[in-house]
Design an enzyme around this catalytic site. Structure first.
Site, PDB file in Angstrom:
ATOM      1  N   ARG A  20       0.821  -1.223   0.000  1.00 30.65           N
ATOM      2  CA  ARG A  20       0.000   0.000   0.000  1.00 30.65           C
ATOM      3  C   ARG A  20       0.846   1.259   0.000  1.00 30.65           C
ATOM      4  O   ARG A  20       0.408   2.314  -0.455  1.00 30.65           O
ATOM      5  CB  ARG A  20      -0.987  -0.033   1.171  1.00 30.65           C
ATOM      6  CG  ARG A  20      -2.194  -0.898   0.842  1.00 30.65           C
ATOM      7  CD  ARG A  20      -2.930  -1.308   2.072  1.00 30.65           C
ATOM      8  NE  ARG A  20      -2.146  -2.309   2.796  1.00 30.65           N
ATOM      9  CZ  ARG A  20      -2.601  -3.058   3.764  1.00 30.65           C
ATOM     10  NH1 ARG A  20      -3.827  -2.911   4.172  1.00 30.65           N
ATOM     11  NH2 ARG A  20      -1.839  -3.959   4.353  1.00 30.65           N
ATOM     12  N   GLU A  26       4.557 -11.904  14.353  1.00 27.48           N
ATOM     13  CA  GLU A  26       3.979 -12.559  15.531  1.00 27.48           C
ATOM     14  C   GLU A  26       4.418 -14.028  15.578  1.00 27.48           C
ATOM     15  O   GLU A  26       4.812 -14.544  16.618  1.00 27.48           O
ATOM     16  CB  GLU A  26       2.465 -12.431  15.473  1.00 27.48           C
ATOM     17  CG  GLU A  26       1.801 -12.713  16.803  1.00 27.48           C
ATOM     18  CD  GLU A  26       0.298 -12.548  16.725  1.00 27.48           C
ATOM     19  OE1 GLU A  26      -0.192 -12.007  15.715  1.00 27.48           O
ATOM     20  OE2 GLU A  26      -0.373 -13.003  17.664  1.00 27.48           O
TER      21      GLU A  26
HETATM   22  P1  AMP Z   1       3.871  -3.479  11.647  1.00 28.39           P
HETATM   23  O1  AMP Z   1       5.116  -4.025  11.038  1.00 28.39           O
HETATM   24  O2  AMP Z   1       3.376  -4.262  12.818  1.00 28.39           O
HETATM   25  O3  AMP Z   1       4.006  -1.990  11.983  1.00 28.39           O
HETATM   26  O4  AMP Z   1       2.722  -3.638  10.575  1.00 28.39           O
HETATM   27  C1  AMP Z   1       2.612  -2.734   9.577  1.00 28.39           C
HETATM   28  C2  AMP Z   1       2.063  -3.310   8.295  1.00 28.39           C
HETATM   29  O5  AMP Z   1       1.003  -4.255   8.518  1.00 28.39           O
HETATM   30  C3  AMP Z   1       1.504  -2.193   7.475  1.00 28.39           C
HETATM   31  O6  AMP Z   1       2.063  -2.286   6.188  1.00 28.39           O
HETATM   32  C4  AMP Z   1       0.021  -2.402   7.481  1.00 28.39           C
HETATM   33  O7  AMP Z   1      -0.446  -2.302   6.159  1.00 28.39           O
HETATM   34  C5  AMP Z   1      -0.237  -3.789   8.044  1.00 28.39           C
HETATM   35  N1  AMP Z   1      -1.174  -3.786   9.211  1.00 28.39           N
HETATM   36  C6  AMP Z   1      -0.875  -4.134  10.490  1.00 28.39           C
HETATM   37  N2  AMP Z   1      -1.933  -4.039  11.316  1.00 28.39           N
HETATM   38  C7  AMP Z   1      -2.955  -3.590  10.554  1.00 28.39           C
HETATM   39  C8  AMP Z   1      -4.337  -3.243  10.826  1.00 28.39           C
HETATM   40  N3  AMP Z   1      -4.889  -3.343  12.043  1.00 28.39           N
HETATM   41  N4  AMP Z   1      -5.086  -2.809   9.796  1.00 28.39           N
HETATM   42  C9  AMP Z   1      -4.550  -2.693   8.556  1.00 28.39           C
HETATM   43  N5  AMP Z   1      -3.279  -2.998   8.238  1.00 28.39           N
HETATM   44  C10 AMP Z   1      -2.471  -3.432   9.219  1.00 28.39           C
END
Ligand code: AMP
Length: 175
Positions: free
Chosen positions: A58, A95
């Site tokens: 995205r 995770e």
């Molecule tokens: P992180 O590495 O945990 O910061 O996750 C970020 C990536 O996961 C981003 O590219 C988001 O598009 C996706 N993502 C994680 N949690 C969500 C959520 N609750 N809703 C939408 N996209 C999420």
């Protein structure tokens, strides 16, 4: 109209307990898309940014539009195995297990100031891995830009503690 009001929440997707913040409802709305992209462009128009990096996938949609309007180039950070030429890679924890992001070795020049764009910051794992790739190429992160911050997951704090400025257009409580 606000950016936040155009984001759809899909409960229990991709699995039970996750509140998925879906930006496709923002992107398909001409006024919503304009509000979002114009806000980023306004913020970075007079800042020292040489190139825009977008995170798979995205971040590509947003980063491409922002780079074009700033008159800068666009560089993708991709999930493993997608980039055809020589890459740098960075593994990061999920995770369950790990994932890998990559960047072309010749995508950035030493000393370039990079704006990194993605739709959402949750735990910050993906963003931090992207920053490490930028640093491996000798470039510097000017700022991270997101539409959405999930402050309860602590990603923004993690990035700021690592010394990276962070901008987010809106926040959602919880995870
Ligand atoms: P992180 O590495 O945990 O910061 O996750 C970020 C990536 O996961 C981003 O590219 C988001 O598009 C996706 N993502 C994680 N949690 C969500 C959520 N609750 N809703 C939408 N996209 C999420």
């Amino acid at each position: 109209m606000t950016i936040k009001s155009k984001i759809r929440t899909v409960p229990n997707w991709p699995k039970a307990g996750i509140m998925f913040r879906d930006i496709t409802t923002l992107l398909k709305d001409p006024a919503g898309l304009k509000l979002c992209i114009d806000d980023f462009v306004e913020r970075y128009r007079n800042k020292a940014v040489d190139v825009v990096v977008g995170i798979d996938s995205r971040g590509f949609i947003l980063g491409g539009a922002v780079a074009y309007l700033l008159g800068k180039g666009f560089v993708p950070v991709r999930k493993k195995g997608k980039l055809p030429a020589e890459t740098e890679r960075e593994e990061y924890a999920l995770e369950y297990g790990t994932d890998v992001v990559e960047i072309h070795k010749d995508a950035l020049k030493k000393g370039q100031k990079v704006l990194i764009v993605d739709d959402l910051i949750a735990t910050g794992g993906t963003a931090l891995a992207a920053a490490k790739l930028v640093k491996k190429l000798g470039a510097a992160v000017a700022e991270f830009a997101f539409i959405i911050d999930l402050p309860d997951l602590g990603g923004r704090k993690k990035l700021e503690q690592a010394g990276f400025p962070v901008y987010a257009q809106t926040e959602f409580e919880g995870d």
